[in-house]
Scaffold this active site. Sequence first.
Site, PDB file in Angstrom:
ATOM      1  N   SER A 117       0.796  -1.234   0.000  1.00 50.94           N
ATOM      2  CA  SER A 117       0.000   0.000   0.000  1.00 50.94           C
ATOM      3  C   SER A 117       0.823   1.275   0.000  1.00 50.94           C
ATOM      4  O   SER A 117       0.247   2.370  -0.100  1.00 50.94           O
ATOM      5  CB  SER A 117      -0.950   0.010   1.205  1.00 50.94           C
ATOM      6  OG  SER A 117      -2.031  -0.869   0.985  1.00 50.94           O
ATOM      7  N   LYS A 120       0.149   3.664  -2.732  1.00 45.03           N
ATOM      8  CA  LYS A 120      -0.923   4.662  -2.655  1.00 45.03           C
ATOM      9  C   LYS A 120      -0.355   6.086  -2.604  1.00 45.03           C
ATOM     10  O   LYS A 120      -1.077   7.052  -2.885  1.00 45.03           O
ATOM     11  CB  LYS A 120      -1.807   4.399  -1.437  1.00 45.03           C
ATOM     12  CG  LYS A 120      -2.687   3.147  -1.546  1.00 45.03           C
ATOM     13  CD  LYS A 120      -3.552   2.985  -0.316  1.00 45.03           C
ATOM     14  CE  LYS A 120      -4.599   1.876  -0.472  1.00 45.03           C
ATOM     15  NZ  LYS A 120      -4.039   0.526  -0.290  1.00 45.03           N
ATOM     16  N   SER A 175      -6.081   2.857   4.712  1.00 45.58           N
ATOM     17  CA  SER A 175      -5.521   2.192   3.542  1.00 45.58           C
ATOM     18  C   SER A 175      -6.611   1.462   2.761  1.00 45.58           C
ATOM     19  O   SER A 175      -6.413   0.364   2.240  1.00 45.58           O
ATOM     20  CB  SER A 175      -4.419   1.208   3.954  1.00 45.58           C
ATOM     21  OG  SER A 175      -3.549   0.944   2.887  1.00 45.58           O
TER      22      SER A 175
END
Length: 451
Positions: A117, A120, A175
């Site tokens: 993640s 991101k 997340s």
Amino acid sequence: MIIRSFLRPAFAGTVALTTGLAGLLTLLPATAATAGTATTTAVAAAGSRADHPAGEVSRPGGPSLLYRPGTHVRAAAGAPAPAPPTGVSALSWVVADAGTGAVLAAHNAHRALPPASTLKTLFAVTALPRIPSDARHSVTEADLTGIGAGSSLVGVAPGQTYDVADLWRGVFLSSGNDAVRVLAGMNGGWEATISQMRSRAKELGALDTHVVSPDGYDAPGQVSSAYDLAVFGRAGLKLPAFAEYCSTVDAQFPAGGGSTFGIQNTNRLLTGADGVRRYPGLIGVKNGYTTHAGNTLVAAARRGDRTLLATVMNPQSGASQAVYEEARSLLDWGFAAAPAVTPVGSLEPPRPPSPPRQAAEVEKQGPVARSARAAGPEADAARVAGAAGAARLAAATRAEPSDPTSAPSGYIWPIVFIGAACLAALALFAVRRSARRRQDPADPYRMRPLP
């Protein structure tokens, strides 16, 4: 006889002079490399795995330094060599100054690894400026199609209308891959967002990153690097909205019927949750985890007028919360060592050549390059892409062009100089010999007029 007697001493003198010059010039490259080039010793961090090479010596200044495996730290001029960070088992890490972009230390900085993640950060750097901050969106079932099994979710529900700020908090704090899906739809769609992220990574000089899934979910071929993640974190901190979201500890998220529920940032260095001590001055950025990527983290902290970034990818120690404790060690080291180190690289993207320089380089390349340029933008784009690929391969496999021991073209000038010296010596000898013959009537080889 006259010619032979004339040439013998000229040849002997020239050979002697040439031999002396050649010997001297042969020693010059080694002397210059030893005295004029500072070196960086790459050492394996304590506790690192056997595949981390140790004892490598790298010369600074070349673009390929951070492409070399191992740990790179360089002492500042006149300062004692700083010990590299210890106790860091991550496969790849970087410590950098977020303000200047200077990389203070790195280990396997360009090693391609799944980012989880932390990708991101690139999603936000790409989509935040494109989606109006005051937008609202009513979520449909189609918006949430394609979310991977086992994804982290913030709790976006079909039929609910959300402010875009709520969705961004869902991305940064929880997340939430569901929030990423909705925002990507608002940004033109999933595939369009992938294309935009790839282009943005190239613009930033993050050439190790290949985006397949914008939320960081494990996908074949999806990779990034500690270097690239530091680039994304630095770019994000320049955006006020990004900086605000990534530093938010907790917030309320909309639920059905006008109610809300609390969400908390999963970055434990920021919150101090689950037995991890909060890092003083931490301002974000993003953590991640998947079974394939392991734990990953981009962390930024500020002390005084200095802001540092630490990226950690896949610690191998097996210790609980290792990704946070290793980021803590790297940040501590960076704040303490920053005055005593010289950067080993930069997060700044490479500058494109100026038009005059570009034209000069095309001219040097000859008629083939000029005809390719004239063929139009498609041919030029193909040429540039091929050159970029070759440059990356060369950077990963050879010494820097500035390395005097690896640049055969550096010997052209000594050879030219030796040849010029030989000709000059021969001409000088001829002039002096001729003058002596004119001054000395007893010279047996003095030319006399024919009777």
